[in-house]
Design a protein around this motif. Structure first.
Motif, PDB file in Angstrom:
ATOM      1  N   CYS A 148     108.941  78.260  84.381  1.00 61.16           N
ATOM      2  CA  CYS A 148     107.778  78.041  83.532  1.00 61.16           C
ATOM      3  C   CYS A 148     107.036  76.804  84.019  1.00 61.16           C
ATOM      4  CB  CYS A 148     108.198  77.866  82.073  1.00 61.16           C
ATOM      5  SG  CYS A 148     106.772  77.632  81.006  1.00 61.16           S
TER       6      CYS A 148
ATOM      7  N   ALA B 296     109.947  87.551  78.202  1.00 62.56           N
ATOM      8  CA  ALA B 296     108.694  88.103  77.622  1.00 62.56           C
ATOM      9  C   ALA B 296     107.498  87.569  78.421  1.00 62.56           C
ATOM     10  CB  ALA B 296     108.587  87.702  76.156  1.00 62.56           C
ATOM     11  N   ILE B 297     107.019  88.386  79.360  1.00 67.68           N
ATOM     12  CA  ILE B 297     105.874  87.938  80.178  1.00 67.68           C
ATOM     13  C   ILE B 297     104.586  88.056  79.350  1.00 67.68           C
ATOM     14  CG2 ILE B 297     104.722  88.169  82.416  1.00 67.68           C
ATOM     15  CD1 ILE B 297     107.139  89.849  83.345  1.00 67.68           C
ATOM     16  N   ASP B 298     104.550  89.062  78.500  1.00 66.50           N
ATOM     17  CA  ASP B 298     103.393  89.258  77.618  1.00 66.50           C
ATOM     18  C   ASP B 298     103.732  88.827  76.205  1.00 66.50           C
ATOM     19  OD1 ASP B 298     101.317  90.622  79.266  1.00 66.50           O
ATOM     20  OD2 ASP B 298     102.985  92.000  79.641  1.00 66.50           O
ATOM     21  N   PRO B 299     102.795  88.241  75.473  1.00 67.34           N
ATOM     22  CA  PRO B 299     101.479  87.828  75.926  1.00 67.34           C
ATOM     23  C   PRO B 299     101.594  86.667  76.909  1.00 67.34           C
ATOM     24  CG  PRO B 299     101.834  87.172  73.648  1.00 67.34           C
ATOM     25  CD  PRO B 299     103.029  87.956  74.045  1.00 67.34           C
ATOM     26  N   TYR B 300     100.673  86.605  77.872  1.00 65.30           N
ATOM     27  CA  TYR B 300     100.830  85.695  78.995  1.00 65.30           C
ATOM     28  C   TYR B 300     100.052  84.378  78.820  1.00 65.30           C
ATOM     29  CZ  TYR B 300     101.132  83.915  83.705  1.00 65.30           C
ATOM     30  OH  TYR B 300     101.398  83.105  84.786  1.00 65.30           O
TER      31      TYR B 300
ATOM     32  N   ASP C 245      98.483  82.412  75.617  1.00 66.91           N
ATOM     33  CA  ASP C 245      98.744  83.267  74.447  1.00 66.91           C
ATOM     34  C   ASP C 245     100.233  83.438  74.152  1.00 66.91           C
ATOM     35  OD1 ASP C 245      96.027  83.692  74.218  1.00 66.91           O
ATOM     36  OD2 ASP C 245      96.070  85.397  75.616  1.00 66.91           O
ATOM     37  N   SER C 246     101.081  82.953  75.059  1.00 62.13           N
ATOM     38  CA  SER C 246     102.522  83.134  74.862  1.00 62.13           C
ATOM     39  C   SER C 246     103.042  82.237  73.749  1.00 62.13           C
ATOM     40  CB  SER C 246     103.263  82.798  76.161  1.00 62.13           C
ATOM     41  OG  SER C 246     104.637  82.660  75.896  1.00 62.13           O
TER      42      SER C 246
ATOM     43  N   ASP D  63     106.130  81.439  73.588  1.00 65.24           N
ATOM     44  CA  ASP D  63     107.335  80.785  74.120  1.00 65.24           C
ATOM     45  C   ASP D  63     107.064  79.850  75.299  1.00 65.24           C
ATOM     46  OD1 ASP D  63     108.892  82.430  72.410  1.00 65.24           O
ATOM     47  OD2 ASP D  63     108.584  84.078  73.836  1.00 65.24           O
TER      48      ASP D  63
ATOM     49  N   GLY E 238     102.424  78.376  81.986  1.00 64.47           N
ATOM     50  CA  GLY E 238     102.627  79.816  82.137  1.00 64.47           C
ATOM     51  C   GLY E 238     103.784  80.123  83.070  1.00 64.47           C
TER      52      GLY E 238
END
Ligand SMILES: Cc1cc2nc3c(=O)[nH]c(=O)nc-3n(C[C@H](O)[C@H](O)[C@H](O)COP(=O)(O)OP(=O)(O)OC[C@H]3O[C@@H](n4cnc5c(N)ncnc54)[C@H](O)[C@@H]3O)c2cc1C
Length: 448
Positions: free
Chosen positions: A251, A327-331, A334-335, A337, A374
């Motif tokens: 990340c 969890a790539i989406d939401p990317y 917007d993530s 996490d 991201g």
């Protein structure tokens, strides 16, 4: 625009690699009298810049310890320089400012930059480094620095503006770019392993060639191609390692200090180079003086009118989860996490203050509302894989090195036209089994 039933070249992903491949392939097809941009379709499940390219800090540098990466970056810088206006490219230069533990390795980078004609200056020794840096910024105060590599080329580009620059040029060549089209599966030939069609949420598209530029989603497309989840790697020491996971996530942590970008000009009033500092000097809080770390740490930053302040980041962290479950989406922003938190903000603002007095006491100006950071999907050795799988699928998996690598699409296009690229050769998938791995550096970043 309706989804065509068939196309010669189907490109998945409207990020820097998909768009650059589309543009250059269209130009080469036309030049060679073998077709045009009308033979190319780019599909994206989101839109142009919906992935990593659209949130990248945008730094363009050559500073890599691996000779093959340096040559590739030099090629990409030529592409940036070929149309700075369309690509929103700012050739302000780049500085790698390092502690003694990195001195020798950075010295070899400088030597090899000279060999490939990539202009840079190398300063050695604590006193000379301090003098060089205060010559640029009179408030320079970073500690533990014994070498400075000042690349005169490179700099940064504005992420979305450059992607629209690529997309406009590609569309002018007749390339079709379709948003909201998600590839959910592939159809394979009955007598060969080649892909014969994309299966998408909006229907099926038959195709002769596929290019995948899916950024962090590469893991999903890799699975759809039924490629191995784990591989065998011969290490640089000759030892064979079985069952190594093909993909992992890191990340990236970035942010913006909401000051006037003009406040970070050089002593002579110019826009400064991008600054990257690594140091083993202890890092103390700019808020309460407490020790944040006494291990090797690093940051990068630049004034950026697009982000509206001083924008940059620090070392990323490894995502400690089964890569298939990340969890790539939401990317991106917007993530829920994978965005930065208060610890990053405290650390990064303290790093800025460690380097330059002008940033002391400014943490309250950090732009909290602009969520940033991201995911990046990395290969086992953290270097790109550029290769053909299943006969007609070109995978561009840049291991998150890649916004700066705008030239890769040009080389991929060349390979699709049947001309092998020497610059891409060191990045074939077969290097893992053969043990032809890239050398690793002492940098705290996984991509240096
Ligand atoms: C926070 C951050 C900062 C960064 N900063 C820098 C930097 O300063 N300099 C640098 O050189 N690199 C940087 N990088 C790395 C760089 O952004 C990436 O390596 C590069 O942008 C990847 O480009 P791409 O074209 O492969 O993928 P992306 O830009 O991620 O594009 C992939 C596209 O594919 C689409 N897609 C995915 N799956 C499907 C599907 N199944 N069907 C259809 N479409 C699909 C997505 O919607 C997306 O738009 C940074 C990365 C991050 C996360």
């Amino acid at each position: 625009m309706t989804l065509p039933r068939s196309v010669k070249y189907a490109i998945i992903g409207a990020g820097v690699h998909g768009l650059s491949t589309a543009l250059h392939l269209a130009q080469m097809l036309k030049k060679g009298g073998r077709g045009s941009g009308a033979d190319i379709l780019v599909v994206d499940k989101g839109s142009i810049g919906a992935g990593a390219s659209g949130i990248a800090c945008g730094v363009v540098r050559n500073n890599y310890y691996q000779p093959a990466m340096r040559e590739l970056m030099a090629h990409s810088v030529e592409v940036w320089e070929s149309d700075p206006k369309a690509y929103s490219y700012h050739p302000v230069g780049y500085m790698q400012i390092s502690p003694e533990v990195m001195h020798e390795q950075v010295g070899t980078i400088h030597e090899q930059q000279k060999a490939i004609g990539y202009e840079s200056v190398f300063i050695e020794g604590a006193a000379d480094c301090q003098k060089y840096m205060t010559g640029l910024f009179d408030d320079w105060q970073a500690k533990g620095i014994t070498s400075v590599l000042h690349e005169k080329k490179g700099g940064y580009a504005n992420n979305t503006a450059s992607l629209y620059g690529l997309a406009n040029k590609a569309e002018a060549e007749g390339v079709r770019i379709l948003s909201g089209v998600e590839v959910t599966d592939f159809e394979f030939g009955s007598n060969s392993g080649a892909v014969t069609a994309l299966v998408t949420n909006r229907g099926r598209v038959a195709c002769d060639h596929v290019v995948i530029g899916a950024g962090p989603w590469v893991i999903k497309l890799w699975d759809m191609l039924e490629l191995p989840k784990a591989i065998t790697i011969k290490g640089r020491d000759g030892k064979v390692h079985e069952n190594v996971p093909m993909w992992k996530f890191w990340c990236l942590e970035e942010g913006t200090l909401g000051v006037d970008p003009e406040m970070h000009k050089t002593n002579d009033g110019r826009m400064p180079p991008v600054i990257h500092v690594d140091t083993d000097a202890p890092l103390y809080s700019d808020v309460d003086g407490s020790l944040i770390t006494d291990k090797l740490w690093g940051l990068y930053y630049k004034p950026d009118f697009n982000f509206g302040g001083i924008q940059g980041g620090a070392s990323p962290y490894k995502v400690d989860q089964d890569p298939d479950k990340v969890a790539i989406d939401p990317y991106g922003p917007d993530s829920p996490d994978f965005i930065v938190g208060d610890d990053f903000i405290h650390m990064w603002c303290s790093m800025l203050a460690h380097c330059q007095k002008r940033f002391e006491g400014k943490i309250s100006l950090y732009k909290h509302k602009e969520r940033s950071g991201g995911l990046g999907c990395f290969t086992p050795d953290n270097f790109p894989v550029f290769d053909t799988f299943r006969e007609n699928v070109y995978v561009i998996a840049d291991s998150n090195h890649g916004y700066k690598m705008i030239g890769v699409g040009k080389l991929v296009a060349q390979e699709l036209m049947g001309e092998k690229s020497k610059l891409l050769e060191p990045f074939r998938f077969g290097r893992f089994a053969k043990g032809e791995l890239h050398p690793t550096s002492h940098s705290p970043f996984p991509w240096s």
